[in-house]
Write a protein that holds these residues in place. Structure first.
Motif, PDB file in Angstrom:
ATOM      1  N   ILE A  81      16.283   6.298  -5.651  1.00 50.68           N
ATOM      2  CA  ILE A  81      15.537   5.810  -4.484  1.00 50.68           C
ATOM      3  C   ILE A  81      15.921   4.363  -4.178  1.00 50.68           C
ATOM      4  CG2 ILE A  81      13.220   5.211  -3.665  1.00 50.68           C
ATOM      5  CD1 ILE A  81      12.194   7.645  -5.164  1.00 50.68           C
ATOM      6  N   GLY A  82      16.200   3.602  -5.231  1.00 49.14           N
ATOM      7  CA  GLY A  82      16.579   2.206  -5.041  1.00 49.14           C
ATOM      8  C   GLY A  82      17.901   2.031  -4.324  1.00 49.14           C
ATOM      9  N   THR A  83      18.659   3.116  -4.171  1.00 46.79           N
ATOM     10  CA  THR A  83      19.954   3.018  -3.481  1.00 46.79           C
ATOM     11  C   THR A  83      19.874   3.471  -2.037  1.00 46.79           C
ATOM     12  OG1 THR A  83      20.614   5.261  -4.129  1.00 46.79           O
ATOM     13  CG2 THR A  83      21.117   3.488  -5.664  1.00 46.79           C
ATOM     14  N   ILE A  84      18.689   3.936  -1.583  1.00 46.97           N
ATOM     15  CA  ILE A  84      18.596   4.437  -0.205  1.00 46.97           C
ATOM     16  C   ILE A  84      18.827   3.302   0.796  1.00 46.97           C
ATOM     17  CG2 ILE A  84      17.032   5.448   1.485  1.00 46.97           C
ATOM     18  CD1 ILE A  84      15.735   6.992  -0.788  1.00 46.97           C
ATOM     19  N   LEU A  85      18.147   2.177   0.569  1.00 49.98           N
ATOM     20  CA  LEU A  85      18.347   0.998   1.416  1.00 49.98           C
ATOM     21  C   LEU A  85      18.904  -0.134   0.564  1.00 49.98           C
ATOM     22  CD1 LEU A  85      15.089   0.966   3.593  1.00 49.98           C
ATOM     23  CD2 LEU A  85      17.284   2.028   4.089  1.00 49.98           C
ATOM     24  N   SER A 104      11.734  -4.471   8.231  1.00 50.69           N
ATOM     25  CA  SER A 104      10.979  -3.919   9.355  1.00 50.69           C
ATOM     26  C   SER A 104      11.849  -3.821  10.604  1.00 50.69           C
ATOM     27  CB  SER A 104       9.760  -4.813   9.632  1.00 50.69           C
ATOM     28  OG  SER A 104       9.075  -4.354  10.769  1.00 50.69           O
ATOM     29  N   ASP A 105      12.635  -4.849  10.882  1.00 51.44           N
ATOM     30  CA  ASP A 105      13.467  -4.867  12.088  1.00 51.44           C
ATOM     31  C   ASP A 105      14.618  -3.875  12.011  1.00 51.44           C
ATOM     32  OD1 ASP A 105      11.816  -6.852  12.965  1.00 51.44           O
ATOM     33  OD2 ASP A 105      13.184  -8.493  12.447  1.00 51.44           O
ATOM     34  N   VAL A 106      15.232  -3.785  10.840  1.00 48.20           N
ATOM     35  CA  VAL A 106      16.442  -2.961  10.715  1.00 48.20           C
ATOM     36  C   VAL A 106      16.110  -1.485  10.486  1.00 48.20           C
ATOM     37  CG1 VAL A 106      18.556  -2.603   9.377  1.00 48.20           C
ATOM     38  CG2 VAL A 106      17.748  -4.924   9.851  1.00 48.20           C
ATOM     39  N   TYR A 107      15.081  -1.218   9.684  1.00 50.85           N
ATOM     40  CA  TYR A 107      14.811   0.178   9.292  1.00 50.85           C
ATOM     41  C   TYR A 107      13.465   0.706   9.791  1.00 50.85           C
ATOM     42  CZ  TYR A 107      18.641  -1.033   6.185  1.00 50.85           C
ATOM     43  OH  TYR A 107      19.843  -1.454   5.694  1.00 50.85           O
ATOM     44  N   GLY A 108      12.767  -0.085  10.604  1.00 52.53           N
ATOM     45  CA  GLY A 108      11.520   0.395  11.208  1.00 52.53           C
ATOM     46  C   GLY A 108      10.416   0.605  10.187  1.00 52.53           C
ATOM     47  N   TRP A 109       9.577   1.648  10.468  1.00 49.28           N
ATOM     48  CA  TRP A 109       8.415   1.904   9.591  1.00 49.28           C
ATOM     49  C   TRP A 109       8.858   2.267   8.177  1.00 49.28           C
ATOM     50  CZ3 TRP A 109       7.942   6.501   7.080  1.00 49.28           C
ATOM     51  CH2 TRP A 109       8.698   7.569   7.553  1.00 49.28           C
ATOM     52  N   PHE A 110      10.011   2.969   8.077  1.00 50.26           N
ATOM     53  CA  PHE A 110      10.482   3.337   6.739  1.00 50.26           C
ATOM     54  C   PHE A 110      10.816   2.089   5.924  1.00 50.26           C
ATOM     55  CE2 PHE A 110      13.853   4.599   3.740  1.00 50.26           C
ATOM     56  CZ  PHE A 110      13.166   5.592   3.057  1.00 50.26           C
ATOM     57  N   GLY A 111      11.431   1.111   6.604  1.00 52.82           N
ATOM     58  CA  GLY A 111      11.740  -0.142   5.913  1.00 52.82           C
ATOM     59  C   GLY A 111      10.490  -0.891   5.484  1.00 52.82           C
ATOM     60  N   TYR A 115       9.692  -1.666   1.667  1.00 51.20           N
ATOM     61  CA  TYR A 115       9.477  -3.033   1.161  1.00 51.20           C
ATOM     62  C   TYR A 115       8.099  -3.166   0.522  1.00 51.20           C
ATOM     63  CZ  TYR A 115       9.106  -8.112   1.087  1.00 51.20           C
ATOM     64  OH  TYR A 115       8.932  -9.416   0.692  1.00 51.20           O
ATOM     65  N   ALA A 116       7.074  -2.567   1.176  1.00 48.78           N
ATOM     66  CA  ALA A 116       5.699  -2.683   0.662  1.00 48.78           C
ATOM     67  C   ALA A 116       5.561  -2.056  -0.727  1.00 48.78           C
ATOM     68  CB  ALA A 116       4.735  -2.016   1.639  1.00 48.78           C
ATOM     69  N   LEU A 117       6.296  -0.978  -0.982  1.00 49.18           N
ATOM     70  CA  LEU A 117       6.228  -0.307  -2.290  1.00 49.18           C
ATOM     71  C   LEU A 117       7.061  -1.008  -3.359  1.00 49.18           C
ATOM     72  CD1 LEU A 117       6.402   3.440  -1.168  1.00 49.18           C
ATOM     73  CD2 LEU A 117       4.391   2.156  -1.930  1.00 49.18           C
ATOM     74  N   GLY A 118       7.767  -2.039  -2.968  1.00 44.98           N
ATOM     75  CA  GLY A 118       8.569  -2.771  -3.945  1.00 44.98           C
ATOM     76  C   GLY A 118       9.893  -2.109  -4.261  1.00 44.98           C
ATOM     77  N   LEU A 119      10.279  -1.092  -3.456  1.00 39.10           N
ATOM     78  CA  LEU A 119      11.533  -0.390  -3.730  1.00 39.10           C
ATOM     79  C   LEU A 119      12.743  -1.211  -3.294  1.00 39.10           C
ATOM     80  CD1 LEU A 119      10.423   3.161  -2.561  1.00 39.10           C
ATOM     81  CD2 LEU A 119      10.588   2.296  -4.893  1.00 39.10           C
ATOM     82  N   SER A 120      12.507  -2.282  -2.526  1.00 35.44           N
ATOM     83  CA  SER A 120      13.624  -3.123  -2.085  1.00 35.44           C
ATOM     84  C   SER A 120      14.140  -4.012  -3.216  1.00 35.44           C
ATOM     85  CB  SER A 120      13.177  -4.000  -0.912  1.00 35.44           C
ATOM     86  OG  SER A 120      12.053  -4.785  -1.301  1.00 35.44           O
ATOM     87  N   ASP A 121      13.391  -4.087  -4.305  1.00 39.03           N
ATOM     88  CA  ASP A 121      13.829  -4.871  -5.467  1.00 39.03           C
ATOM     89  C   ASP A 121      13.458  -4.114  -6.740  1.00 39.03           C
ATOM     90  OD1 ASP A 121      14.992  -7.006  -6.771  1.00 39.03           O
ATOM     91  OD2 ASP A 121      13.143  -8.166  -6.864  1.00 39.03           O
ATOM     92  N   VAL A 122      13.794  -2.827  -6.717  1.00 36.64           N
ATOM     93  CA  VAL A 122      13.276  -1.930  -7.755  1.00 36.64           C
ATOM     94  C   VAL A 122      13.833  -2.260  -9.136  1.00 36.64           C
ATOM     95  CG1 VAL A 122      15.061  -0.192  -7.319  1.00 36.64           C
ATOM     96  CG2 VAL A 122      12.910   0.477  -8.368  1.00 36.64           C
ATOM     97  N   TYR A 123      15.100  -2.633  -9.218  1.00 35.79           N
ATOM     98  CA  TYR A 123      15.730  -2.802 -10.532  1.00 35.79           C
ATOM     99  C   TYR A 123      15.248  -4.059 -11.261  1.00 35.79           C
ATOM    100  CZ  TYR A 123      18.680   0.627  -8.301  1.00 35.79           C
ATOM    101  OH  TYR A 123      19.118   1.743  -7.636  1.00 35.79           O
ATOM    102  N   SER A 124      14.622  -4.965 -10.527  1.00 36.92           N
ATOM    103  CA  SER A 124      14.069  -6.164 -11.166  1.00 36.92           C
ATOM    104  C   SER A 124      12.562  -6.068 -11.350  1.00 36.92           C
ATOM    105  CB  SER A 124      14.390  -7.405 -10.313  1.00 36.92           C
ATOM    106  OG  SER A 124      15.784  -7.554 -10.166  1.00 36.92           O
TER     107      SER A 124
END
Length: 558
Positions: A81-85, A104-111, A115-124
């Protein structure tokens, strides 16, 4: 710890299924089995024996194969999942607000959700590290739970085994040799050695064994995985792993994140483009120019030994280098990669202090947008104080100006202008294409005159001392894979009674076809009675029973 006393007099730990001396079945379940369970040689497994205390329950939880597989799947799914975005590291923004806005701007509601779930920095993230840690604990406990009893059992194998142990192996044989009965064991020993078996003999009993080390393959896998996970966890320890980025303006010198005591200066940023006419995909994508080369002419500095942390006044020059794509600056294990750039960032803004009616100027001032001054002296005793500075003006909140970031993307100022006509000063809020006079109409204004820009370079800093650990872990894991995949553990027990009857039993953890080929050669060489595969016989008997029931059912129907 309770003991189980075998008929042979040997004391076995509680939970033992097969006596470790003679091989007799000890548990009621094992006595009911026609073929002995040889997965762990019938030894006592802690997780299968104790389940009373909290420690027992925790141990049993992590030693479970199902739990281990589940943790592996969860880790793989989360890592996928961490590799999707793109992870935050690869996003060319600095602050959390910018990162949130980017997704939010680039990926809309999915982004936004991502980001809110913390998946944008999952490995850390801490929770991902906890998942990895749980997997490591599961592997360690499962290895101890099964590996040590198995090793102890294999190390202390007895040559002589009870008849019940021999008869309950999958492949057995019993009978008089066809020829040379008095030479049977000698012929057996000779042939087994020719087949590269390790042969042990006690009186009229023989134990032949080959490929025992393959039983340790899965545990070597576990060791490799543990080393690998340790390498991953080392990323959390300062000094072992740096994967950071920095934006550096032309002429700017900044401390290098993750490289204490070192500074980097951007002497000049160079962008070269291809001189071509846009066509094809270039036109479709709206790209007017294509970069041919972008590089940073940088200077690496080091603080002196007695310098205060962060002090950049007296630096020692290390080296100059032209950082280009795929040509990083390398020093003491650190590597600086050219990753991005920004052109024409606002550097300074120039204003005139002007009379609103006569347009007469009392002087010009230049505001450095990176390090603005608090007060500017002008002509005829006039001066301007900078009361507040908002580098990235984002509107008002409860009447108070806000800034979105620390970058001078949309600067705004609150000036207080002191002139001969207004010695007490006039206040003015000045932003791009916006001027407010909060205390009433002013006589003077800050008139925008000009702007200076400069370029920025985006660099990535990498330093990884965990690579050797990860590499060793991977090598150990592959050794375990090879051990467990290309070899198998074969054992043959042979005893000859006083009347000359030969009793044979054989077991292997895999590849029964090859095991039987060895038995065929042994049978022919030593004139042994033909062996029987009890599992196949059981299947044949079951098939005959089903055929018979089917035939009887068809007869009743007719």
């Amino acid at each position: 710890m309770n003991k189980l006393l075998c008929e042979c007099g040997h004391e076995n730990p509680e939970g033992t299924k097969l006596c470790q001396k003679c091989g007799r079945p000890l548990s009621a379940e094992e006595k009911d089995n026609k073929i002995a369970d040889m997965r762990y040689e019938g030894t006592a497994i802690r997780s299968k024996t104790y389940n009373k205390s909290i420690i027992d329950k925790v141990w049993n939880f992590f030693s479970s194969v199902k739990v281990g597989i589940t943790l592996i799947i969860i880790n793989l799914v989360v890592a996928s999942i961490g590799t999707i975005l793109p992870q935050e590291f690869y996003v060319s923004v600095a602050t959390d607000a910018e990162k949130e806005a980017y997704y939010s701007d680039v990926y809309g509601w999915f982004g936004e959700v991502y980001y809110a779930l913390g998946l944008s920095d999952v490995y850390s993230s801490i929770w991902f590290q906890i998942l990895v840690l749980m997997l490591g604990v599961s592997i360690i406990i499962a290895s101890i739970d099964r590996g040590f009893p198995l090793h102890k059992s294999l190390k202390n194998q007895r040559v002589k085994r009870h008849a019940s142990f021999m008869k309950r192996q999958r492949v057995i044989a019993e009978g008089q040799p066809a020829e040379k009965g008095d030479e049977t064991l000698a012929l057996v020993e000779q042939k087994l050695k020719e087949l590269n078996y390790n042969v042990r003999r006690e009186d009229q009993s023989i134990l032949a064994e080959r490929g025992r080390f393959s039983r340790y393959g899965p545990y070597v896998n576990h060791v490799g995985l543990i080393v690998f996970i340790m390498g991953v966890m080392l990323h959390l320890i300062p000094g072992f792993y740096v994967d950071d980025s920095m934006w550096l303006r032309e002429g700017e010198t900044r401390a290098i994140p993750g490289m204490e005591g070192y500074f980097l200066k951007n002497d000049k940023f160079i962008l070269e483009t291809h001189d071509n006419v846009p066509q094809g995909e270039q036109l479709k994508q709206g790209v007017n120019v294509v970069a041919k080369n972008f590089q940073t002419n940088a200077t690496l500095y080091k603080q002196k030994e007695d310098a205060v942390a962060g002090q950049a006044d007296d630096l020692e020059k290390i080296k100059d280098y032209e950082i280009r794509v795929n040509h990083p600056l390398k020093y003491e294990g650190y590597a600086f990669y050219q990753m991005d750039y920004r052109l024409n960032e606002l550097k300074s803004m120039i204003f005139d202090l002007t009379h609103k009616e006569t347009e007469q100027s009392l002087g010009q001032l230049t505001v450095d947008l990176t390090n603005p001054e608090e007060e500017y002296e002008l002509n005829d005793g006039a001066k301007v104080k900078l009361l507040a500075y908002y580098p990235d003006f984002a509107g008002f909140k409860d009447g108070v100006p806000q800034t979105a970031t620390a970058s001078p993307n949309n600067p705004a100022f609150i000036f207080k202008m002191f002139t001969p006509e207004k010695p007490d000063g006039e206040t003015s809020f000045v932003a791009i294409q916006q001027t407010l006079e909060p205390n009433g109409e002013n006589i003077y204004k800050m008139k925008f005159a000009n702007v200076e820009t400069r370029n920025m370079t985006g660099l990535t800093i990498r330093y990884d001392r965990t690579l050797p650990v990860l590499f060793i872990g991977g090598i150990i894991f592959m050794i375990g894979v090879v051990m467990g995949s290309y070899w198998n553990h074969r054992r043959i027990w042979i005893e000859q009674s006083a009347d000359g009857t030969v009793h044979l039993a054989a077991h292997t953890n895999k590849n029964w076809f090859s095991m039987k080929k060895d038995l065929d050669k042994l049978t022919d060489a030593a004139y042994l009675p033909r062996y029987v595969d009890q599992q196949e016989s059981k299947l044949d008997e079951q098939q005959e029973l089903e055929d018979k029931q089917e035939t009887e059912k068809e007869g009743k129907t007719l």
